[in-house]
Design an enzyme around this catalytic site. Structure first.
Site, PDB file in Angstrom:
ATOM      1  CE  LYS A   1      -2.296  -4.540   3.984  1.00 12.22           C
ATOM      2  NZ  LYS A   1      -2.614  -5.568   2.997  1.00 12.22           N
TER       3      LYS A   1
ATOM      4  CE1 TYR B   1      -4.155  -1.698   5.808  1.00  9.39           C
ATOM      5  CE2 TYR B   1      -3.055   0.293   5.038  1.00  9.39           C
ATOM      6  CZ  TYR B   1      -3.680  -0.912   4.773  1.00  9.39           C
ATOM      7  OH  TYR B   1      -3.824  -1.334   3.464  1.00  9.39           O
TER       8      TYR B   1
ATOM      9  CB  THR C   1      -0.921   0.003   1.245  1.00 10.17           C
ATOM     10  OG1 THR C   1      -1.451   1.322   1.439  1.00 10.17           O
ATOM     11  CG2 THR C   1      -0.165  -0.358   2.521  1.00 10.17           C
TER      12      THR C   1
ATOM     13  CD  GLU D   1      -2.215   5.316   4.483  1.00  6.05           C
ATOM     14  OE1 GLU D   1      -1.980   5.535   5.670  1.00  6.05           O
ATOM     15  OE2 GLU D   1      -2.569   6.203   3.693  1.00  6.05           O
TER      16      GLU D   1
HETATM   17  P1  NAP Z   1     -11.603  -4.462   1.921  1.00 10.65           P
HETATM   18  O1  NAP Z   1     -12.738  -4.100   1.025  1.00 10.65           O
HETATM   19  O2  NAP Z   1     -11.554  -3.950   3.306  1.00 10.65           O
HETATM   20  O3  NAP Z   1     -11.537  -6.069   1.941  1.00 10.65           O
HETATM   21  C1  NAP Z   1     -10.732  -6.736   2.870  1.00 10.65           C
HETATM   22  C2  NAP Z   1     -11.058  -8.208   2.837  1.00 10.65           C
HETATM   23  O4  NAP Z   1     -10.307  -8.877   3.856  1.00 10.65           O
HETATM   24  C3  NAP Z   1     -12.535  -8.532   3.132  1.00 10.65           C
HETATM   25  O5  NAP Z   1     -12.931  -9.627   2.366  1.00 10.65           O
HETATM   26  C4  NAP Z   1     -12.494  -8.903   4.605  1.00 10.65           C
HETATM   27  O6  NAP Z   1     -13.542  -9.735   5.012  1.00 10.65           O
HETATM   28  C5  NAP Z   1     -11.183  -9.668   4.646  1.00 10.65           C
HETATM   29  N1  NAP Z   1     -10.672  -9.826   6.004  1.00 10.65           N
HETATM   30  C6  NAP Z   1     -10.598  -8.895   6.981  1.00 10.65           C
HETATM   31  N2  NAP Z   1     -10.088  -9.427   8.103  1.00 10.65           N
HETATM   32  C7  NAP Z   1      -9.870 -10.731   7.829  1.00 10.65           C
HETATM   33  C8  NAP Z   1      -9.381 -11.827   8.587  1.00 10.65           C
HETATM   34  N3  NAP Z   1      -9.060 -11.691   9.878  1.00 10.65           N
HETATM   35  N4  NAP Z   1      -9.276 -13.040   7.993  1.00 10.65           N
HETATM   36  C9  NAP Z   1      -9.632 -13.218   6.708  1.00 10.65           C
HETATM   37  N5  NAP Z   1     -10.138 -12.227   5.942  1.00 10.65           N
HETATM   38  C10 NAP Z   1     -10.243 -10.998   6.498  1.00 10.65           C
HETATM   39  O7  NAP Z   1     -10.208  -4.064   1.241  1.00 10.65           O
HETATM   40  P2  NAP Z   1      -9.884  -3.750  -0.296  1.00 10.65           P
HETATM   41  O8  NAP Z   1     -10.085  -2.305  -0.524  1.00 10.65           O
HETATM   42  O9  NAP Z   1     -10.537  -4.749  -1.149  1.00 10.65           O
HETATM   43  O10 NAP Z   1      -8.308  -3.975  -0.295  1.00 10.65           O
HETATM   44  C11 NAP Z   1      -7.740  -5.263  -0.589  1.00 10.65           C
HETATM   45  C12 NAP Z   1      -6.333  -5.323  -0.029  1.00 10.65           C
HETATM   46  O11 NAP Z   1      -5.535  -4.289  -0.602  1.00 10.65           O
HETATM   47  C13 NAP Z   1      -6.223  -5.120   1.477  1.00 10.65           C
HETATM   48  O12 NAP Z   1      -5.159  -5.918   1.932  1.00 10.65           O
HETATM   49  C14 NAP Z   1      -5.879  -3.647   1.636  1.00 10.65           C
HETATM   50  O13 NAP Z   1      -5.181  -3.448   2.835  1.00 10.65           O
HETATM   51  C15 NAP Z   1      -4.993  -3.447   0.422  1.00 10.65           C
HETATM   52  N6  NAP Z   1      -5.004  -2.109  -0.165  1.00 10.65           N
HETATM   53  C16 NAP Z   1      -6.164  -1.470  -0.469  1.00 10.65           C
HETATM   54  C17 NAP Z   1      -6.122  -0.242  -1.105  1.00 10.65           C
HETATM   55  C18 NAP Z   1      -7.383   0.486  -1.493  1.00 10.65           C
HETATM   56  O14 NAP Z   1      -7.295   1.689  -1.770  1.00 10.65           O
HETATM   57  N7  NAP Z   1      -8.515  -0.179  -1.574  1.00 10.65           N
HETATM   58  C19 NAP Z   1      -4.884   0.345  -1.436  1.00 10.65           C
HETATM   59  C20 NAP Z   1      -3.721  -0.354  -1.119  1.00 10.65           C
HETATM   60  C21 NAP Z   1      -3.783  -1.588  -0.504  1.00 10.65           C
HETATM   61  P3  NAP Z   1     -14.849  -9.108   5.778  1.00 10.65           P
HETATM   62  O15 NAP Z   1     -15.735  -8.600   4.675  1.00 10.65           O
HETATM   63  O16 NAP Z   1     -15.376 -10.261   6.529  1.00 10.65           O
HETATM   64  O17 NAP Z   1     -14.344  -7.997   6.653  1.00 10.65           O
HETATM   65  O1  F7E Z   2      -8.970   8.201   4.048  1.00  9.18           O
HETATM   66  C1  F7E Z   2      -9.239  11.649   5.244  1.00  9.18           C
HETATM   67  C2  F7E Z   2      -8.372  10.705   6.014  1.00  9.18           C
HETATM   68  O2  F7E Z   2     -10.049   6.178   5.014  1.00  9.18           O
HETATM   69  C3  F7E Z   2      -8.449   9.041   3.054  1.00  9.18           C
HETATM   70  C4  F7E Z   2      -7.367   2.116   2.534  1.00  9.18           C
HETATM   71  O3  F7E Z   2      -7.901   1.425   1.425  1.00  9.18           O
HETATM   72  O4  F7E Z   2      -6.142   3.597   1.096  1.00  9.18           O
HETATM   73  C5  F7E Z   2      -7.107   3.565   2.137  1.00  9.18           C
HETATM   74  O5  F7E Z   2      -6.632   4.257   3.285  1.00  9.18           O
HETATM   75  C6  F7E Z   2      -8.132  10.404   3.641  1.00  9.18           C
HETATM   76  C7  F7E Z   2      -7.340  10.347   4.947  1.00  9.18           C
HETATM   77  O6  F7E Z   2      -8.406   5.975   3.090  1.00  9.18           O
HETATM   78  C8  F7E Z   2     -12.565  11.454   6.648  1.00  9.18           C
HETATM   79  O7  F7E Z   2      -7.826  11.333   7.172  1.00  9.18           O
HETATM   80  C9  F7E Z   2     -11.178  13.013   6.058  1.00  9.18           C
HETATM   81  O8  F7E Z   2      -6.332  11.315   4.909  1.00  9.18           O
HETATM   82  O9  F7E Z   2     -10.620   6.888   2.663  1.00  9.18           O
HETATM   83  P1  F7E Z   2      -9.620   6.776   3.735  1.00  9.18           P
HETATM   84  P2  F7E Z   2      -6.875   5.814   3.535  1.00  9.18           P
HETATM   85  O10 F7E Z   2      -6.679   6.036   4.954  1.00  9.18           O
HETATM   86  O11 F7E Z   2      -6.061   6.612   2.582  1.00  9.18           O
HETATM   87  C10 F7E Z   2      -4.867   3.035   1.438  1.00  9.18           C
HETATM   88  C11 F7E Z   2      -3.977   3.130   0.211  1.00  9.18           C
HETATM   89  C12 F7E Z   2      -4.966   1.679   2.014  1.00  9.18           C
HETATM   90  O12 F7E Z   2      -4.063   0.866   1.879  1.00  9.18           O
HETATM   91  C13 F7E Z   2      -6.068   1.437   2.991  1.00  9.18           C
HETATM   92  O13 F7E Z   2      -6.330   0.044   3.107  1.00  9.18           O
HETATM   93  O14 F7E Z   2      -9.351  11.048   3.956  1.00  9.18           O
HETATM   94  N1  F7E Z   2     -10.584  11.830   5.795  1.00  9.18           N
HETATM   95  N2  F7E Z   2     -12.400  12.806   6.593  1.00  9.18           N
HETATM   96  C14 F7E Z   2     -11.421  10.838   6.144  1.00  9.18           C
HETATM   97  N3  F7E Z   2     -11.297   9.489   6.047  1.00  9.18           N
HETATM   98  C15 F7E Z   2     -12.343   8.748   6.467  1.00  9.18           C
HETATM   99  N4  F7E Z   2     -12.266   7.391   6.363  1.00  9.18           N
HETATM  100  N5  F7E Z   2     -13.483   9.301   7.000  1.00  9.18           N
HETATM  101  C16 F7E Z   2     -13.634  10.661   7.110  1.00  9.18           C
HETATM  102  O15 F7E Z   2     -14.655  11.153   7.574  1.00  9.18           O
END
Ligand code: NAP
Ligand code: F7E
Length: 343
Positions: free
Chosen positions: A158, A154, A130, A132
């Site tokens: 990672k 988090y 990620t 992050e």
């Molecule tokens: P998501 O929608 O939160 O999906 C996460 C998945 O992991 C869900 O199926 C969840 O199941 C499962 N999970 C959570 N805790 C678990 C556990 N203890 N054992 C087994 N499964 C578990 O995330 P996503 O956006 O699809 O992201 C996919 C991956 O990419 C994640 O690893 C995330 O950290 C990483 N990532 C995401 C982004 C992004 O912007 N979306 C960017 C960079 C990296 P439940 O539905 O039961 O919770």
């Molecule tokens: O926040 C700000 C918050 O929670 C984005 C995950 O998929 O992407 C995701 O992580 C920004 C942050 O995503 C609210 O402070 C303001 O600066 O949508 P977010 P994230 O934290 O960037 C990365 C790449 C991953 O890997 C993660 O799994 O938005 N923000 N106001 C807020 N964020 C939330 N959630 N809620 C608010 O009300």
């Protein structure tokens, strides 16, 4: 022989899109969901009710906490490719649940790598890393060589999985690749993430079923891409002739505030901002009502202020590039929310 893929977290945003892509590519897809007391398969229900279910699409209950369960599943399936997407993926929550986040995101990854190593499989593994990891880096365009400065439990969990993947690649000769993905969004994003919170909140305001959206730090900037394109990037990474690490990003960065403005503009709601800091608010110009305000509870203990990724490497080596602009992503998300909440 059809290729076999194993996706952890198949009912998550990315898992569901990846499953659809791999079925289309003629894979047999195996995926994990968690046992829950309520239904949790909404994002994959269309596959479950299709001809693919239990033919070339199989689901298993497991949790990344359960080493035996994971080992047994990998042994049973002997997949050609593993996509490790399961995670406690919410950054804000990781400050409240640091140990759990680490158990799943760090040690969960290790359990998968150890299973493949101990079973001596030739499986290729994709690890969901990620942006992050970059934290508050001073580098203005982050790439595969940018040093990491993680700012949350988090990100730190990672960081472990990123490095253990690299180590198992080098020390055990496993085909293991990290995808360093920047934020990617879609109608399937959970509403606890800021983009979906904004699009669904704005749609509910438009339809008169919600008054305002409360947000945290609206000055944070993110590089937001489109999830279906990013899972295609994951697949491309595992089709490369060697394991390697790749950034997937758009190369553009916008603030949360800009995301709010674009969303209301698309919905034909004119807004004006007034006030500063915790008192900053957006008003609906038509009726002077507050439609966005700031709530301290959404701020993070330590924030990542600015992210913008370079996709040069993946463009050059794998011919992957983003196609969907942020305006288009907002349109797709808002249109989907309009359908969902109009009924
Ligand atoms: P998501 O929608 O939160 O999906 C996460 C998945 O992991 C869900 O199926 C969840 O199941 C499962 N999970 C959570 N805790 C678990 C556990 N203890 N054992 C087994 N499964 C578990 O995330 P996503 O956006 O699809 O992201 C996919 C991956 O990419 C994640 O690893 C995330 O950290 C990483 N990532 C995401 C982004 C992004 O912007 N979306 C960017 C960079 C990296 P439940 O539905 O039961 O919770
Ligand atoms: O926040 C700000 C918050 O929670 C984005 C995950 O998929 O992407 C995701 O992580 C920004 C942050 O995503 C609210 O402070 C303001 O600066 O949508 P977010 P994230 O934290 O960037 C990365 C790449 C991953 O890997 C993660 O799994 O938005 N923000 N106001 C807020 N964020 C939330 N959630 N809620 C608010 O009300």
């Amino acid at each position: 022989m059809k290729k076999k893929a194993f996706i952890t977290g198949i009912n998550g945003q990315d898992g569901s899109y990846l499953a659809e892509l791999l079925i289309e590519k003629n894979y047999v897809v195996h995926g994990t969901i968690r046992k829950s007391s309520t239904f949790n398969t909404e994002r994959i229900d269309s596959i479950i009710s299709s001809k693919h279910y239990n033919k070339d699409f199989f689901l298993y209950y497991t949790d990344l906490i359960d080493a035996h369960g994971i080992y047994n599943l990998i042994n049973k399936i002997k997949p050609d490719e593993i996509y490790n997407l399961a995670a406690q993926s919410h950054v804000h929550t990781s400050f409240d649940l640091p140990e759990y986040t680490t158990q799943i995101n760090s040690l969960g990854t290790l359990k998968i790598l150890d299973a493949v190593k101990n079973l001596k499989l030739k499986t290729k593994i994709y690890q969901a890393s990620t942006s992050e990891l970059y934290g508050n880096t001073k580098v203005k365009l982050q790439n595969e060589k940018t040093p990491f400065e993680p700012r949350s439990p988090y990100a730190i969990s990672k960081l472990y999985s990123y490095w253990i993947a690299k180590n198992y690649r080098e020390s055990h000769n496993i085909f293991l690749s990290n995808g360093i993905l920047f934020n990617h969004e879609s109608p399937r994003r959970n509403e606890t993430f800021v983009t979906k919170k904004i699009t669904s909140g704005a749609v509910k305001i438009k339809l008169g079923i919600q008054n305002k959206i409360s947000l945290g730090n609206i000055y944070a900037k993110r590089d937001w891409g489109y999830a279906p394109e990013y899972v295609f990037g994951m697949w491309k990474i595992l089709q490369h002739n060697e394991p390697d690490d790749f950034v997937i990003a758009t190369g553009k960065s916008y603030s949360v505030k800009e995301f709010v403005e674009k969303t209301f503009k698309y919905l034909d709601i004119n807004i004006v901002w007034k006030g500063k800091g915790y008192n900053e608010k957006a008003y609906n110009k038509k009726n002077n009502k507050v439609i966005v305000d700031i709530d301290r509870k959404y701020f993070r203990n330590t924030e990542v202020n600015f992210l913008k990724g370079s996709n040069l490497k993946i463009k050059k080596k794998l011919n992957w590039y983003p196609k969907t602009s942020l305006d288009k992503i907002i349109k797709i998300m808002v249109d989907s929310d309009l359908i969902k909440y109009s009924n």
